[in-house]
Design an enzyme around this catalytic site. Structure first.
Site, PDB file in Angstrom:
ATOM      1  N   SER A 164     -19.427  -0.771 -12.186  1.00  0.00           N
ATOM      2  CA  SER A 164     -18.553  -1.230 -11.123  1.00  0.00           C
ATOM      3  C   SER A 164     -19.128  -2.402 -10.317  1.00  0.00           C
ATOM      4  O   SER A 164     -18.408  -3.007  -9.524  1.00  0.00           O
ATOM      5  CB  SER A 164     -18.262  -0.062 -10.173  1.00  0.00           C
TER       6      SER A 164
ATOM      7  N   SER B 240     -23.451   1.678 -13.217  1.00  0.00           N
ATOM      8  CA  SER B 240     -22.683   0.646 -12.513  1.00  0.00           C
ATOM      9  C   SER B 240     -23.506  -0.514 -11.984  1.00  0.00           C
ATOM     10  O   SER B 240     -22.946  -1.548 -11.621  1.00  0.00           O
ATOM     11  CB  SER B 240     -21.893   1.277 -11.353  1.00  0.00           C
TER      12      SER B 240
ATOM     13  N   LYS C 262     -21.898  -6.222  -2.902  1.00  0.00           N
ATOM     14  CA  LYS C 262     -20.762  -5.508  -3.493  1.00  0.00           C
ATOM     15  C   LYS C 262     -19.740  -5.122  -2.420  1.00  0.00           C
ATOM     16  O   LYS C 262     -20.101  -4.704  -1.314  1.00  0.00           O
ATOM     17  CB  LYS C 262     -21.291  -4.264  -4.212  1.00  0.00           C
TER      18      LYS C 262
END
Length: 488
Positions: A156, A180, A81
């Site tokens: 996310s 997320s 990420k």
């Protein structure tokens, strides 16, 4: 290289590398070729370091030839990420003003993955400030769902889940304060684990070094198999160097060898956040499959808590954390809203406004309520091994980049509040429980259905093991049809 090999789990690929059946360089080149061939339509891997990854793959092959192995992920190419710190790459969190935020060194989680033998192809997309159920921002653009590019992969950690589902990477790591990790995993049909709070340091997942771990928020792995989650969690978990002087982490073993005798509580829907009929039906159908396997199943067992009040505790602590770095003008807005609220108003707006400007005194009161919730969940898990419930109120939804106040979610033709699905994430987050999202088949229209397996605190390996066994009943991970046969 065949698509079948690309979609193998990281642990399987590591075994093939050790057996010299495939080289790290061959595997790395195959993922790079696949990203270059297919990521234009998905936009998951937004930061790329392909030349460095090839060199690191060559080094891994050379080490293996000398008889040296770095660890369980030796030679494995992965992505991570964008919010993690990876040397010589930006960590912007999708925030325009942070375009130049490039670190000269690796953060903690990246170092731990490298020590286990992995190397990095690049970084995956996020929403602005990691604060959305979608993944788009002004720096990198919009990430699409590999199952339907007109829909979001979630947020996310949306780029993380999309990269795994598309076959761009062998393994991923994300973060989770409101689902997320688990919502993108559910939307893209992969696995994702939200650890017990505090067992995986947030160091190295940051805009600025030296920030203490945030309340509620966690870092954790995403993968195409439960076995990969187990391996990755063991790599990521454990105290930072300063804390390691005084304590070590020892998670409880899974203690589960089969589904026979497993005590399973089902929570298929709830009046506070009713889920789509197909998701509710899938939870109940899994219960029937589990009973056929010899499991003990209940659809009524619940912890002894007031669910509405429990959700307010979670939402308050989460919003307080997320608002902690908000600019002064935003906090002033929330203060004006809070000042105008009636004392009995417990709407989402009211909870968020009060939390954004919460005093330390009020935080301590919510923290005390959280401790009571944790004890109630402990008592519940004395009787039940695992809770199976939805992760979101609906499958992946179409892109919607309007202002938040104008967004809704379509659930069986009914428009719902955009953030209402966070209820299901909060069951685990609010009480610091471990929870594993897992693929549970698809809807009639062909979208992934993702559920979650939640266990008592520090029984992370049990949650992962249960998720893997139950997902196997539903077919486990399957590639998106448009990419399943696509060559590299």
């Amino acid at each position: 290289m065949s698509t079948d090999l690309i979609y193998r789990s990281a642990t399987e690929l590591a075994a093939l590398i050790r057996a010299r059946e495939v080289s790290s360089r061959e595997l790395t080149d195959a993922y790079i070729d696949r990203i270059e061939a297919h990521d234009a339509a998905i936009n998951a891997v937004v930061v790329r370091r392909f030349d460095a990854a090839r060199a690191e793959a060559d080094a891994a092959d050379a080490a293996l030839a000398r008889g040296d192995e770095a660890g369980p992920l030796h030679g494995i190419p992965m992505t991570i990420k964008e919010s993690y710190v990876l040397a010589d790459t930006p960590s912007t969190w999708g925030i325009e003003s942070q375009r130049a935020n490039v670190s000269p060194s690796d953060g903690l989680s990246v170092r731990r993955f490298r020590a286990a033998g992995a190397h990095f192809l690049g970084k995956t997309n996020v929403p602005k400030d990691l604060a959305d159920f979608q993944s788009y921002n002004a720096i990198y653009g919009t990430t699409n769902n590999p199952w339907d590019t007109g829909r979001t992969p979630g947020g996310s950690s949306g780029g993380s889940a999309a990269a795994l589902a598309a076959g761009f990477s062998a393994l991923e790591a994300g973060s989770d304060i409101g689902g997320s990790i688990r919502t993108p995993a559910a939307f893209c049909g992969v696995f994702g684990h939200k650890p017990t709070w505090g067992i995986v340091p947030l160091a190295g997942h940051e805009l600025f070094p030296g920030v203490p771990d945030a309340d509620v928020s966690v870092c954790g792995p995403l993968a195409r198999s439960a076995a990969d989650l187990h391996t990755a969690l063991d790599i990521m978990a454990g105290p930072v160097e300063r804390e390691a002087l005084g304590w070590q982490l020892k998670l409880a073993p899974a203690g589960i060898d089969s589904l026979r005798g497993l005590r399973v509580a089902l929570w298929p829907t709830d009046e506070l956040a009713p889920v789509a009929r197909e998701i509710e039906a899938r939870v109940l159908a899994i219960g029937e499959k589990l009973e056929a396997e010899g499991a003990i199943v209940s659809t009524t067992a619940r912890p002894d808590v007031d669910v509405r009040k429990a959700h307010i505790v979670y939402a308050s602590l989460m919003q307080a954390t997320m608002a902690s770095a908000a600019p002064a003008e935003e906090l002033a807005h929330w203060q004006r809203v809070a000042d105008e609220l009636g004392p009995e108003d417990d709407s989402s707006l009211a909870v968020n406004a009060r939390a954004a400007v919460m005093s330390h005194r009020d935080w301590l009161r919510h923290n005390f309520r959280r401790a009571k919730l944790q004890r109630a969940w402990d008592a519940f898990f004395d009787d039940w091994d695992v809770l199976i419930c939805p992760q979101q109120i609906a499958p992946a939804f179409p892109h919607d980049q309007r202002p938040w106040s104008e967004r809704t979610l379509d659930v069986d033709g009914e428009a719902r509040d955009y953030g209402s699905g966070i209820f299901w994430s909060g069951l685990a987050n609010g009480a610091s429980l471990p929870s594993t999202a897992f693929p549970a088949g698809t809807t009639d229209s062909g979208l992934p259905i993702g559920l979650q397996a939640t266990c008592r605190s520090y029984f992370d390996h049990r949650a992962i093991r249960c998720a893997g066994l139950i997902s196997d009943l539903c077919g486990g991970f399957t590639p998106p049809p448009a990419l399943a046969g696509a060559g590299t």
